[in-house]
Scaffold this motif. Sequence first.
Motif, PDB file in Angstrom:
ATOM      1  N   ASP A  79      56.721  50.979 -15.493  1.00  0.00           N
ATOM      2  CA  ASP A  79      57.516  52.056 -15.920  1.00  0.00           C
ATOM      3  C   ASP A  79      56.288  52.739 -17.243  1.00  0.00           C
ATOM      4  O   ASP A  79      55.686  53.399 -16.557  1.00  0.00           O
ATOM      5  N   VAL A  80      55.557  52.112 -17.801  1.00  0.00           N
ATOM      6  CA  VAL A  80      54.033  52.327 -18.379  1.00  0.00           C
ATOM      7  C   VAL A  80      53.527  51.231 -18.585  1.00  0.00           C
ATOM      8  O   VAL A  80      53.627  50.083 -18.713  1.00  0.00           O
ATOM      9  N   VAL A  81      52.267  51.924 -18.201  1.00  0.00           N
ATOM     10  CA  VAL A  81      51.028  50.477 -17.864  1.00  0.00           C
ATOM     11  C   VAL A  81      50.200  50.823 -19.414  1.00  0.00           C
ATOM     12  O   VAL A  81      49.750  52.140 -19.286  1.00  0.00           O
ATOM     13  N   HIS A  82      49.730  49.761 -20.422  1.00  0.00           N
ATOM     14  CA  HIS A  82      48.767  50.023 -20.962  1.00  0.00           C
ATOM     15  C   HIS A  82      47.716  49.150 -21.767  1.00  0.00           C
ATOM     16  O   HIS A  82      47.967  47.430 -21.467  1.00  0.00           O
ATOM     17  N   ALA A  83      46.505  49.842 -21.320  1.00  0.00           N
ATOM     18  CA  ALA A  83      45.811  49.290 -21.002  1.00  0.00           C
ATOM     19  C   ALA A  83      45.226  49.138 -22.492  1.00  0.00           C
ATOM     20  O   ALA A  83      44.412  50.246 -23.076  1.00  0.00           O
ATOM     21  N   HIS A  84      43.752  47.655 -23.269  1.00  0.00           N
ATOM     22  CA  HIS A  84      43.142  47.901 -24.384  1.00  0.00           C
ATOM     23  C   HIS A  84      41.812  48.002 -24.021  1.00  0.00           C
ATOM     24  O   HIS A  84      41.898  46.783 -24.029  1.00  0.00           O
ATOM     25  N   GLY A  85      40.915  48.981 -24.627  1.00  0.00           N
ATOM     26  CA  GLY A  85      39.810  48.394 -24.055  1.00  0.00           C
ATOM     27  C   GLY A  85      39.081  48.526 -23.357  1.00  0.00           C
ATOM     28  O   GLY A  85      39.792  49.332 -22.234  1.00  0.00           O
TER      29      GLY A  85
END
Length: 371
Positions: A79-85
Amino acid sequence: MSQLRTVQVLGGGSAGSSAHVGSLAAGLVARGVRVTVCAPQAVDSAHDFTAAGSQFLPVPRRSDPAAVAALRAACTGADVVHAHGLHAAARTALALSGRSVPLVVTWHTRRYAEGARRQILHLLERRAARAAAVVLAPTSDLVDLARERGARDARLAPITVPPPRAVNPGPAGNGIGVDKLRAELGAVERPLIVAAGNLVPQHGFTTLLDAARLWRDLDPEPLLVVAGEGRERDALRRRIRNEELPVSLVDPGDEPGELLAAADLALLPSRWEGRSRFAQEALRAGVPLVATAVGGTPELVGGAAELVPYGNAEALARAVVRLIEEPAERARLAEAGRAQAAGWPTEDDTIAHVLSVYDELAQPLAAGRDR
C-alpha cells in the motif's frame, strides 16, 4: 480498509537509519501493519528485523537490473513503500516505475561532494525528491533542500532512534565495569574524550585531530578515543602516529553507549548532522557534549551542549579545555542533557506520525479500488 502493508527499503544502512527502521518496523507491526524490510543481508544480520515480526527480503545495494527486479517484486501488493536515504530512494523509484503505489522518502542526512560528484549528487537528490509522494526530513534545512530539488510535499518529521541498552557499571553499581573499560583504553587517571562516526571528510575528524594537538599540554593529558570505520581511517592513523597525538582509533562496535558510559566528554565535529544518534546517546547518558553548530544539532541539544563553529579547531580545543578544567560546568551540562533528552519526541511519536502519513496516502488508493 484491509490490513495496511508497507515495504521499508534501506540502502547501505547507516547506524542511525538502520536503528530508526528497526524501531519503526517493530512499532508498525505492533499496530497491525504488515511490514517487509528490504536491505542488504548484512543490515539484517546487525538488526534482526524479523525478531519483531517483520518479513525480511535481502536486496543488494545495487541498481543493476537483477537488484531492481528483486525490489520491484518485493513491493508487489504494498500500500505504501518507504525508502530511507537517497540511494534507496532512487533505486526504489526505478523499481516502482509505472506503478501507482505511493513512495515515502525519509531524507536522513545531508551529503556533500565536489566537482563531477556534486553534479551526480544533485541528480540523485532530484530523482529522490521528485519520485516521492511525501519527503520526511529531520531538519528544516533538509525540508527546504527537498523542496528546491522538486519535492511535491516535504515535511519536518520526528525521527527518533531507540535509546541504547543500559550499560552495567559493575556489581552493585560500583563502577567496576566502567573502570575496567577506562583501564583497557589507557585512561585511568586522565580525562577520557569520546567521538564516534563514519571516518569520512564531512564528519570533521581531521579538525578533531587538530584540536587534540592543541590540548595536549594539559596535565594530565586527555585521551581522545575515536570509534569508527571509513575511508579516512588509514590517513588518520598515520597522522596520529607521526604527530604522536593522544588519540586512539577503535572499532565502532555495536553500542557507542558503552564508550560514553566511561567518558568525561563527548565530541561531535561534523560538517552537518540531522538528529545525531551519538549526540542523543551522549545527552541521555549525561555526558557533556561539545558539538558543531550545524544542521539540526542546535535544535536537538538546545542549551544542553557546548556549540562551536564547524572546522574551527581552536574553538573546539578551547571548549574542551574549559570543560575539563570546570567540573561544575560539566555537571551542569550533564543534568541539562538528561532534561533535554526527556523532552524529545518518543518512538511512539515517530511511529504515530509515519502511520498518519501512510493512512493519508493509502486511503485514496483504497477508495479508488472500491469504486
